[in-house]
Design a protein around this motif. Structure first.
Motif, PDB file in Angstrom:
ATOM      1  N   CYS A 118       0.829  -1.211   0.000  1.00 14.33           N
ATOM      2  CA  CYS A 118       0.000   0.000   0.000  1.00 14.33           C
ATOM      3  C   CYS A 118       0.870   1.271   0.000  1.00 14.33           C
ATOM      4  N   GLN A 119       1.956   1.229   0.773  1.00 13.18           N
ATOM      5  CA  GLN A 119       2.869   2.384   0.817  1.00 13.18           C
ATOM      6  C   GLN A 119       3.595   2.552  -0.519  1.00 13.18           C
ATOM      7  N   ASN A 136       1.230   4.239  -2.871  1.00 16.94           N
ATOM      8  CA  ASN A 136       1.147   5.679  -2.593  1.00 16.94           C
ATOM      9  C   ASN A 136       2.401   6.417  -3.062  1.00 16.94           C
ATOM     10  N   ASN A 147       2.092   6.984  -6.708  1.00 19.40           N
ATOM     11  CA  ASN A 147       1.212   8.119  -7.015  1.00 19.40           C
ATOM     12  C   ASN A 147       1.933   9.455  -6.813  1.00 19.40           C
ATOM     13  N   LYS A 148       2.702   9.545  -5.724  1.00 17.64           N
ATOM     14  CA  LYS A 148       3.418  10.797  -5.442  1.00 17.64           C
ATOM     15  C   LYS A 148       4.484  11.078  -6.495  1.00 17.64           C
ATOM     16  N   ASP A 154       3.827   7.080   5.088  1.00 18.42           N
ATOM     17  CA  ASP A 154       3.068   7.782   6.138  1.00 18.42           C
ATOM     18  C   ASP A 154       3.934   8.796   6.887  1.00 18.42           C
ATOM     19  N   SER A 180      -5.430   1.843  -4.333  1.00 21.26           N
ATOM     20  CA  SER A 180      -5.336   3.058  -3.538  1.00 21.26           C
ATOM     21  C   SER A 180      -6.177   4.149  -4.206  1.00 21.26           C
ATOM     22  N   TYR A 191      -7.752   7.920  -4.448  1.00 25.25           N
ATOM     23  CA  TYR A 191      -7.294   9.247  -4.040  1.00 25.25           C
ATOM     24  C   TYR A 191      -8.447  10.251  -4.083  1.00 25.25           C
TER      25      TYR A 191
END
Lengths: 107, 168
Positions: free
Chosen positions: A35-36, A39, A42-43, A69, B76, B78
């Motif tokens: 999950c991290q 993310n 995405n960043k 996080d 995920s 957003y």
């Protein structure tokens, strides 16, 4: 721990038993859950957008990336962002390839 | 043993990205309908205002449905960032024409994701999106029916047209 991909500045690994990933940023190794990692993907996608790259080139050419996080922070220049983008893309491509191969073998 | 990625996520990553883009589009549509509702409300077009308030809620529900699906599949989702919503319209007819255009754009976008699902063998997402395919047909039809009222009633008083806007 199995290496997934190595770019100029970074290397990604997976530990199937522990169901986690590792990102080697040369001076530190960061442990990530799936999950991290999603993310982070995405960043990095946002940071490597043409608009953001143009903004960086016209300003100080430095950006901050927090991930896991807010547990970790990286200071990146344009080349490092593009390199990290390549690493993330390749990491996911390799995982997809692994899944396809596994499906073909088990069929 | 399956790879970690396959253990954690049931949908294709490219499909997930497109679903996240669809979340933004649905939320954008919801905000546009809210702006339209406000325009109608300020002009005493009660039925049209109620219609667009309902449409706004529906689009938000669509957005939430996709949002939840992404997370339920291990992806995920957003939260969408929405800006640049116009509140200026020339007429009630223009509002309904824009609403139809918006629905057509959303339909096209859903079809694109379905096509990608087929290309990537993402059967779970394709199955999920079938509900949206059906829903979009209905949404477009509702807008077309209302635009027909404008054509049929010609230069009738706006209030009389407003009274014929569907209440449910």
């Amino acid at each position: 721990m199995e290496q997934l991909f190595a770019s100029k500045y970074y290397t990604s690994y997976q530990d199937v038993k522990a169901r986690c990933f590792y990102l080697d940023c040369e001076y530190k190794i960061v442990k990530l859950s799936f999950c991290q990692l999603l993310n982070l993907r995405n960043k990095v996608k946002q940071l490597s957008s043409p608009e953001h790259i143009e903004y960086m080139l016209n300003h100080s050419d430095v950006t901050l990336l927090t991930f896991c996080d807010k547990e970790h922070i990286l200071i990146l220049d344009t080349l490092q962002i593009l390199d990290l983008k390549e690493l993330i893309q390749a990491t996911f491509a390799i995982m997809e390839l692994e899944t396809s191969i596994h499906t073909m073998i088990s069929d | 043993m399956e790879s970690i990625a396959r253990q954690q996520i049931s949908i294709n990553l490219e499909v997930m990205d497109m679903l996240n883009q669809q979340v933004v589009k649905e939320q954008h549509a919801s905000s546009v309908y809210l702006a339209m509702a406000s325009w109608c409300d300020q002009r005493g077009l009660i039925n049209s205002a109620a219609f667009f308030y309902r449409q706004s809620m529906e689009e938000r529900e669509h957005m939430m449905r996709i949002f939840k699906f992404i997370n339920d599949c291990g992806g995920s989702a957003y939260a969408p960032k929405i800006s640049d919503i116009s509140h200026e319209y020339a007429s009630l007819k223009e509002i309904f024409e824009l609403a139809l255009q918006q629905e057509i754009a959303i339909t096209k976008s859903i079809y694109k994701i379905v096509a990608l699902c087929r290309k990537t063998n993402d059967f779970a997402s394709e199955n999920f999106l079938q509900w949206f395919v059906k829903e979009q047909l209905e949404e477009e039809q509702v807008m077309r029916d209302i635009l027909d009222i404008f054509d049929l009633m010609g230069d009738t008083l706006l209030k009389l047209i407003d009274e014929r806007i569907p209440k449910e």
